[in-house]
Design an enzyme around this catalytic site. Sequence first.
Site, mmCIF file in Angstrom:
data_model
loop_
_atom_site.group_PDB
_atom_site.id
_atom_site.type_symbol
_atom_site.label_atom_id
_atom_site.label_comp_id
_atom_site.label_asym_id
_atom_site.label_seq_id
_atom_site.Cartn_x
_atom_site.Cartn_y
_atom_site.Cartn_z
ATOM 1 N N TYR A 58 0.866 -1.185 0.000
ATOM 2 C CA TYR A 58 0.000 0.000 0.000
ATOM 3 C C TYR A 58 0.900 1.232 0.000
ATOM 4 O O TYR A 58 1.451 1.628 1.039
ATOM 5 C CB TYR A 58 -0.904 0.037 1.233
ATOM 6 C CG TYR A 58 -1.985 -1.025 1.297
ATOM 7 C CD1 TYR A 58 -2.309 -1.806 0.195
ATOM 8 C CD2 TYR A 58 -2.697 -1.242 2.469
ATOM 9 C CE1 TYR A 58 -3.310 -2.774 0.269
ATOM 10 C CE2 TYR A 58 -3.702 -2.203 2.543
ATOM 11 C CZ TYR A 58 -3.998 -2.967 1.439
ATOM 12 O OH TYR A 58 -4.986 -3.912 1.520
ATOM 13 N N LEU A 206 -18.206 -0.820 2.515
ATOM 14 C CA LEU A 206 -18.881 0.343 1.914
ATOM 15 C C LEU A 206 -18.731 0.310 0.395
ATOM 16 O O LEU A 206 -18.956 1.315 -0.281
ATOM 17 C CB LEU A 206 -18.288 1.636 2.477
ATOM 18 C CG LEU A 206 -18.282 1.729 4.002
ATOM 19 C CD1 LEU A 206 -17.559 2.976 4.472
ATOM 20 C CD2 LEU A 206 -19.707 1.702 4.534
ATOM 21 N N ARG A 208 -16.080 0.318 -1.288
ATOM 22 C CA ARG A 208 -15.027 1.290 -1.626
ATOM 23 C C ARG A 208 -15.596 2.701 -1.781
ATOM 24 O O ARG A 208 -15.063 3.508 -2.545
ATOM 25 C CB ARG A 208 -14.299 0.863 -2.903
ATOM 26 C CG ARG A 208 -13.688 -0.529 -2.826
ATOM 27 C CD ARG A 208 -13.076 -0.950 -4.124
ATOM 28 N NE ARG A 208 -12.653 -2.347 -4.135
ATOM 29 C CZ ARG A 208 -11.442 -2.785 -3.862
ATOM 30 N NH1 ARG A 208 -10.508 -1.944 -3.540
ATOM 31 N NH2 ARG A 208 -11.153 -4.077 -3.904
ATOM 32 N N GLY A 209 -16.699 2.966 -1.127
ATOM 33 C CA GLY A 209 -17.310 4.293 -1.180
ATOM 34 C C GLY A 209 -18.508 4.364 -2.118
ATOM 35 O O GLY A 209 -19.253 5.337 -2.103
ATOM 36 N N GLY A 213 -21.612 7.278 -1.888
ATOM 37 C CA GLY A 213 -21.517 8.433 -2.773
ATOM 38 C C GLY A 213 -20.109 8.934 -3.051
ATOM 39 O O GLY A 213 -19.941 10.011 -3.618
HETATM 40 N N1 NAP Z 1 -7.509 -8.013 1.014
HETATM 41 C C1 NAP Z 1 -7.788 -7.201 0.034
HETATM 42 O O1 NAP Z 1 -7.694 -7.580 -1.143
HETATM 43 C C2 NAP Z 1 -8.257 -5.800 0.310
HETATM 44 C C3 NAP Z 1 -8.768 -5.038 -0.729
HETATM 45 C C4 NAP Z 1 -9.219 -3.754 -0.446
HETATM 46 C C5 NAP Z 1 -9.148 -3.258 0.843
HETATM 47 N N2 NAP Z 1 -8.619 -4.010 1.837
HETATM 48 C C6 NAP Z 1 -8.530 -3.480 3.228
HETATM 49 O O2 NAP Z 1 -9.823 -3.073 3.633
HETATM 50 C C7 NAP Z 1 -9.776 -1.710 4.061
HETATM 51 C C8 NAP Z 1 -11.088 -1.033 3.756
HETATM 52 O O3 NAP Z 1 -11.061 -0.634 2.399
HETATM 53 P P1 NAP Z 1 -12.199 -0.798 1.413
HETATM 54 O O4 NAP Z 1 -11.734 -0.690 0.053
HETATM 55 O O5 NAP Z 1 -12.864 -2.028 1.837
HETATM 56 O O6 NAP Z 1 -13.015 0.524 1.735
HETATM 57 P P2 NAP Z 1 -14.505 0.772 2.191
HETATM 58 O O7 NAP Z 1 -14.484 0.884 3.672
HETATM 59 O O8 NAP Z 1 -15.451 -0.145 1.516
HETATM 60 O O9 NAP Z 1 -14.677 2.219 1.514
HETATM 61 C C9 NAP Z 1 -13.894 3.286 1.955
HETATM 62 C C10 NAP Z 1 -14.405 4.554 1.319
HETATM 63 O O10 NAP Z 1 -15.754 4.773 1.664
HETATM 64 C C11 NAP Z 1 -16.002 6.167 1.839
HETATM 65 N N3 NAP Z 1 -16.727 6.407 3.102
HETATM 66 C C12 NAP Z 1 -17.911 7.011 3.247
HETATM 67 N N4 NAP Z 1 -18.308 7.063 4.525
HETATM 68 C C13 NAP Z 1 -17.373 6.488 5.209
HETATM 69 C C14 NAP Z 1 -17.230 6.227 6.587
HETATM 70 N N5 NAP Z 1 -18.104 6.618 7.508
HETATM 71 N N6 NAP Z 1 -16.146 5.567 6.975
HETATM 72 C C15 NAP Z 1 -15.244 5.167 6.071
HETATM 73 N N7 NAP Z 1 -15.327 5.408 4.740
HETATM 74 C C16 NAP Z 1 -16.387 6.069 4.311
HETATM 75 C C17 NAP Z 1 -14.640 6.833 1.811
HETATM 76 O O11 NAP Z 1 -14.484 7.492 0.577
HETATM 77 P P3 NAP Z 1 -13.710 8.860 0.531
HETATM 78 O O12 NAP Z 1 -12.578 8.782 1.520
HETATM 79 O O13 NAP Z 1 -13.252 8.967 -0.890
HETATM 80 O O14 NAP Z 1 -14.728 9.864 0.925
HETATM 81 C C18 NAP Z 1 -13.639 5.718 1.856
HETATM 82 O O15 NAP Z 1 -12.487 5.953 1.084
HETATM 83 C C19 NAP Z 1 -8.592 -1.105 3.307
HETATM 84 O O16 NAP Z 1 -8.107 0.047 3.941
HETATM 85 C C20 NAP Z 1 -7.622 -2.243 3.336
HETATM 86 O O17 NAP Z 1 -6.944 -2.254 4.577
HETATM 87 C C21 NAP Z 1 -8.197 -5.272 1.588
#
Ligand code: NAP
Length: 319
Positions: A58, A206, A208-209, A213
Amino acid sequence: MALAKRGLGKGGPEVSALGLGCMGMSEFYGHSDREAALATIAAALEAGVTLLDTGDFYGMGHNEMLLAEALRGKRDQAFIQVKFGAQRGPDGAFLGIDARPASVKTALAYSLRRLGTDHVDLYQTGLDPAVPIEDTIGAIGDLVQQGYVRHVGITNVDANTIRRAHGTQPITALQFEYGLMSRDIEHEILPLCRELGIGITAYGVLSRGLLTGSKGSGEGDFRNVLYPRFQGENLTRNERLAAALAKVAQSEGITAAQAAIAWVASRGADIIPLVGARTVERLTEALRSPLHLSKEALSEIERAVPENAVSGERFMVAH
Ligand SMILES: NC(=O)c1ccc[n+]([C@@H]2O[C@H](COP(=O)([O-])OP(=O)(O)OC[C@H]3O[C@@H](n4cnc5c(N)ncnc54)[C@H](OP(=O)(O)O)[C@@H]3O)[C@@H](O)[C@H]2O)c1
């Protein structure tokens, strides 16, 4: 109020019921403010979040160094889980996965240096198609024996690989995409993990957002480049689902993010939702997700975003 705890896997370590995913603080989701990221990690620890998820790739080491800074003097408050294996070029290109035993040990050695710690709490691998999973897991097992790693994890693999891995060395947790828009895990993998006593850390809670939104735009935001769900007609259709979720959430007096987090948390005590908050505001919102929603509210949420209603594949390039 202290954040609730959940066991990670059967007989596994106790961690916070919500984990903080730190990936977006370094890469993938466009610009991230360094001070805001450090403040988010500090606020998470303060609120009782112990589970912090990172990967050595990352930001090519950036995320681990950021964590090291945030955790200075506070290492014992955190359960650090690290993903490794993805190879990157100096230009950021993805060069495949390397999980050969020597590479596993080298990667961990470098991660420990960057994190400024003598152990990681959970070290998680994906599948390197050129290496039997037993060899990769065996190498992590050696690191457990030597005290550099406390628990073994695995991510984004199929049921057969999970069985083989667990037969080599007990697997504490599987990290997999699991949310209203991604429910594939429920068919085969989740029941298997339950049979074997493997906990789940869920990402993409979420979407990925997408569910909240955040569309992805600007330089360095991979969402509308790598993820078909954020593109063209798919995006338009998926935004309709997000709008329906927002409406149900509003009627419950919560936000769409809180509804999506509460829904994942409701799927079982063995599931820890990870959220990719990178500001204190987002984190605070996530931490205020209700612990329990009524059956009716959960059904309404599922009616707003029905299984398989999402348009588009999850990704073009895995990471
Ligand atoms: N093993 C794997 O293959 C893999 C893949 C992806 C992620 N991950 C892990 O999972 C973690 C979570 O990532 P994800 O991709 O799953 O993200 P997620 O939590 O599904 O989405 C994160 C995005 O949602 C938006 N958002 C809106 N309200 C929110 C709130 N209250 N709290 C947090 N986010 C909010 C934000 O967008 P904005 O910031 O743009 O506003 C944020 O960037 C990553 O950091 C990583 O450690 C693992």
